[in-house]
Design a protein around this motif. Structure first.
Motif, PDB file in Angstrom:
ATOM      1  N   ASN A  95       0.730  -1.252  -0.001  1.00  0.00           N
ATOM      2  CA  ASN A  95      -0.061  -0.094   0.148  1.00  0.00           C
ATOM      3  C   ASN A  95       0.826   1.371   0.093  1.00  0.00           C
ATOM      4  N   ALA A  96       2.092   1.097   0.485  1.00  0.00           N
ATOM      5  CA  ALA A  96       3.109   2.064   0.326  1.00  0.00           C
ATOM      6  C   ALA A  96       4.479   1.649   0.706  1.00  0.00           C
ATOM      7  N   VAL A  97       5.302   2.375  -0.001  1.00  0.00           N
ATOM      8  CA  VAL A  97       6.671   2.019   0.028  1.00  0.00           C
ATOM      9  C   VAL A  97       7.788   3.243   0.590  1.00  0.00           C
ATOM     10  N   THR A  98       8.530   2.670   1.496  1.00  0.00           N
ATOM     11  CA  THR A  98       9.462   3.803   2.127  1.00  0.00           C
ATOM     12  C   THR A  98      10.849   3.514   1.640  1.00  0.00           C
ATOM     13  N   VAL A  99      11.752   4.313   1.093  1.00  0.00           N
ATOM     14  CA  VAL A  99      13.126   4.161   1.049  1.00  0.00           C
ATOM     15  C   VAL A  99      14.000   5.355   1.709  1.00  0.00           C
ATOM     16  N   HIS A 100      15.355   5.075   1.656  1.00  0.00           N
ATOM     17  CA  HIS A 100      16.095   6.170   2.103  1.00  0.00           C
ATOM     18  C   HIS A 100      17.433   6.715   1.210  1.00  0.00           C
ATOM     19  N   THR A 101      17.505   6.329   0.139  1.00  0.00           N
ATOM     20  CA  THR A 101      18.478   6.607  -0.994  1.00  0.00           C
ATOM     21  C   THR A 101      17.804   7.112  -2.249  1.00  0.00           C
ATOM     22  N   GLU A 102      18.397   7.801  -3.278  1.00  0.00           N
ATOM     23  CA  GLU A 102      18.041   8.286  -4.441  1.00  0.00           C
ATOM     24  C   GLU A 102      18.181   6.937  -5.251  1.00  0.00           C
ATOM     25  N   PHE A 103      19.160   5.967  -5.138  1.00  0.00           N
ATOM     26  CA  PHE A 103      19.190   5.033  -5.896  1.00  0.00           C
ATOM     27  C   PHE A 103      17.688   4.044  -5.778  1.00  0.00           C
ATOM     28  N   LEU A 104      17.615   3.800  -4.652  1.00  0.00           N
ATOM     29  CA  LEU A 104      16.354   2.902  -4.223  1.00  0.00           C
ATOM     30  C   LEU A 104      15.019   3.506  -4.617  1.00  0.00           C
ATOM     31  N   HIS A 105      14.855   4.893  -4.444  1.00  0.00           N
ATOM     32  CA  HIS A 105      13.879   5.638  -5.172  1.00  0.00           C
ATOM     33  C   HIS A 105      13.753   5.555  -6.685  1.00  0.00           C
ATOM     34  N   GLN A 106      14.851   5.610  -7.249  1.00  0.00           N
ATOM     35  CA  GLN A 106      14.544   5.539  -8.604  1.00  0.00           C
ATOM     36  C   GLN A 106      14.199   4.255  -9.225  1.00  0.00           C
ATOM     37  N   ARG A 107      14.653   3.199  -8.331  1.00  0.00           N
ATOM     38  CA  ARG A 107      14.363   1.851  -8.746  1.00  0.00           C
ATOM     39  C   ARG A 107      13.224   1.417  -8.241  1.00  0.00           C
ATOM     40  N   PHE A 108      12.600   1.819  -6.988  1.00  0.00           N
ATOM     41  CA  PHE A 108      11.432   1.317  -6.441  1.00  0.00           C
ATOM     42  C   PHE A 108      10.333   2.312  -6.193  1.00  0.00           C
ATOM     43  N   GLY A 109      10.765   3.381  -6.564  1.00  0.00           N
ATOM     44  CA  GLY A 109       9.582   4.688  -6.098  1.00  0.00           C
ATOM     45  C   GLY A 109       9.463   4.620  -4.630  1.00  0.00           C
ATOM     46  N   GLY A 110       8.246   5.166  -4.164  1.00  0.00           N
ATOM     47  CA  GLY A 110       8.031   5.435  -2.667  1.00  0.00           C
ATOM     48  C   GLY A 110       8.635   6.713  -2.272  1.00  0.00           C
ATOM     49  N   THR A 111       8.422   6.640  -0.790  1.00  0.00           N
ATOM     50  CA  THR A 111       8.712   8.070  -0.163  1.00  0.00           C
ATOM     51  C   THR A 111      10.036   7.870   0.711  1.00  0.00           C
ATOM     52  N   PHE A 112      10.739   9.150   0.709  1.00  0.00           N
ATOM     53  CA  PHE A 112      12.063   9.111   1.446  1.00  0.00           C
ATOM     54  C   PHE A 112      11.758   8.910   2.804  1.00  0.00           C
ATOM     55  N   VAL A 113      12.484   7.956   3.490  1.00  0.00           N
ATOM     56  CA  VAL A 113      12.173   8.193   5.354  1.00  0.00           C
ATOM     57  C   VAL A 113      13.612   7.985   5.577  1.00  0.00           C
ATOM     58  N   PRO A 114      14.440   9.035   5.953  1.00  0.00           N
ATOM     59  CA  PRO A 114      15.563   9.104   6.315  1.00  0.00           C
ATOM     60  C   PRO A 114      16.169   8.097   7.361  1.00  0.00           C
ATOM     61  N   ASN A 115      17.443   7.628   7.436  1.00  0.00           N
ATOM     62  CA  ASN A 115      17.822   7.179   8.803  1.00  0.00           C
ATOM     63  C   ASN A 115      17.967   7.836   9.874  1.00  0.00           C
TER      64      ASN A 115
END
Length: 388
Positions: free
Chosen positions: A166-186
């Protein structure tokens, strides 16, 4: 009616730090938002990961190979009772379990991707094309590779199902480009990692480091993390009071012993410490080093050691790899990856202008509080959950 919503965080392997650290950060942020939070997962080892405190509320089920693993999945499914299921990593033992639970409960699933799992197996180049005979062996032999729940074939299947979350969270630009989603930093607990609470000289004395100028790497050595480049740089500088302090050592292999054999005169190895002791350890550093090499694995990563150093207002020496320049902004010292000559130059520059470097460290802490704190994580997560 329940007073507050509950979030179930699923970690595929609670025997290592492969997901638990990220889950613990997300848990802290979710608690800030007023949610009840549980962490559940499997034990593909003899005991819980060392950073998990015994009093932690963690539900662990034995992790074993297929087909027995289905029984373990059944056990954990019965205990997942969150209104939202938050799977850490697109692993069958986390995201796969979450999708099963969603299938018959219709509960929302968030998938957090903090690494490109297939990068450890060759990335997009990896393929599984067995003969019929090999397929039978892989499936039915006791040590067949397809009995492993984290086999790359299953990781590939999980990646293909990312859009079922239902939602995807990532923490780097590489992962965002590959999987989309919302940036949630460490995020970092900047109230715990607060240099005002520690005295650097006292910390150095406590760990037997008073006579040295300390470069600190507060993590597990791996070849792609570039420690060899720092050690080659120390050979070039050749000043007897410099030391690279490695905290914790490698739980994966004997790589830290290999470093010790070749560069032992520059290395001080400290044991693994609980998370709440780490600020005191980092306080002992003059410089925090994060010398990542440029590999498919590192491009997808957000090194937690960066925010350790930033939060503790330390000069940080790192490399231009992945999101590291973006994370540090103008508050660190950057060199090209796998370049010991540049590392040697920067180490000498920092120590020649240590007061200026420490001022840059103070700016790094300000940046960490604003962008990479638990509160910053919570702010983003609030909007992610609101959209579900």
């Amino acid at each position: 009616m329940k007073d507050r919503l509950k979030v179930s965080l699923l970690v595929w392997n609670l025997s290592t730090n492969d997901g638990f650290i990220r889950a613990s950060l997300l848990k802290a942020a979710l608690i800030r938002l007023g949610y009840e939070v549980e962490i559940l997962g499997f034990l593909f080892g003899n005991e819980l990961y060392g950073a998990i405190r015994l009093e932690s509320e963690v539900y662990a089920v034995e992790g074993i190979n297929y087909p027995s693993f289905f029984k373990s999945v059944g056990k954990i499914l019965k205990h997942i009772d969150g209104d939202i299921i938050y799977a850490i990593k697109p692993q069958p033992a986390s995201f796969g379990v979450a999708l099963l639970k969603k299938l018959y409960t219709r509960r929302a699933v968030i998938l957090d991707i903090d690494d490109w799992e297939l990068s450890w197996h060759g990335g997009d180049e990896w393929q599984y094309r067995p003969t019929l005979k090999q397929l039978a062996k892989d499936l039915f032999k006791k040590d067949g590779v397809l009995r492993l729940p984290n086999h790359p074939l299953y990781l590939k299947w999980m990646e293909a199902l990312v859009n079922q979350a239902n939602a995807v969270t990532v923490h780097t630009e590489f992962l965002h480009q590959r999987f989309g989603g919302t940036f949630v930093p460490n995020g970092k607990d900047t109230s715990l990692f607060d240099p005002a609470q520690y005295d650097a000289e006292s910390s150095r004395s406590r760990y037997g480091l008073s006579q040295y100028r300390i470069l600190m790497f507060p993590g597990a050595p791996r070849p792609y993390k570039g420690l060899e480049d720092v050690l080659i740089a120390l050979d070039k500088i050749n000043q007897p009071d410099l030391r690279l302090v490695i905290v914790g050592g490698s739980p994966y292999d004997d790589y830290d012993q290999q470093l010790q054999q070749k560069w032992g005169r520059w290395i001080i190895k400290l044991p693994k410490y609980p998370a709440d002791v780490m600020p005191d350890l980092v306080a002992a550093a003059h410089i925090v080093v994060v010398p990542q090499r440029d590999t498919p694995e590192t491009r997808a990563q957000f090194p937690l050691k960066l925010t350790d150093g930033m939060a503790m207002a330390k000069p940080i020496l790192s490399t231009r790899v992945g999101d590291i320049p973006k994370i540090l902004g103008d508050t660190g010292y950057l060199v090209e990856p796998a370049c010991p000559e540049q590392i040697a130059e920067q180490i000498q520059l920092i120590f020649q202008n240590l007061e200026s470097a420490n001022q840059r460290g103070i700016k790094a802490r300000e940046r960490c509080v604003e962008h990479y704190s638990i509160e910053a994580m919570a702010s983003v997560l609030k909007s992610v959950i609101a959209r579900l």
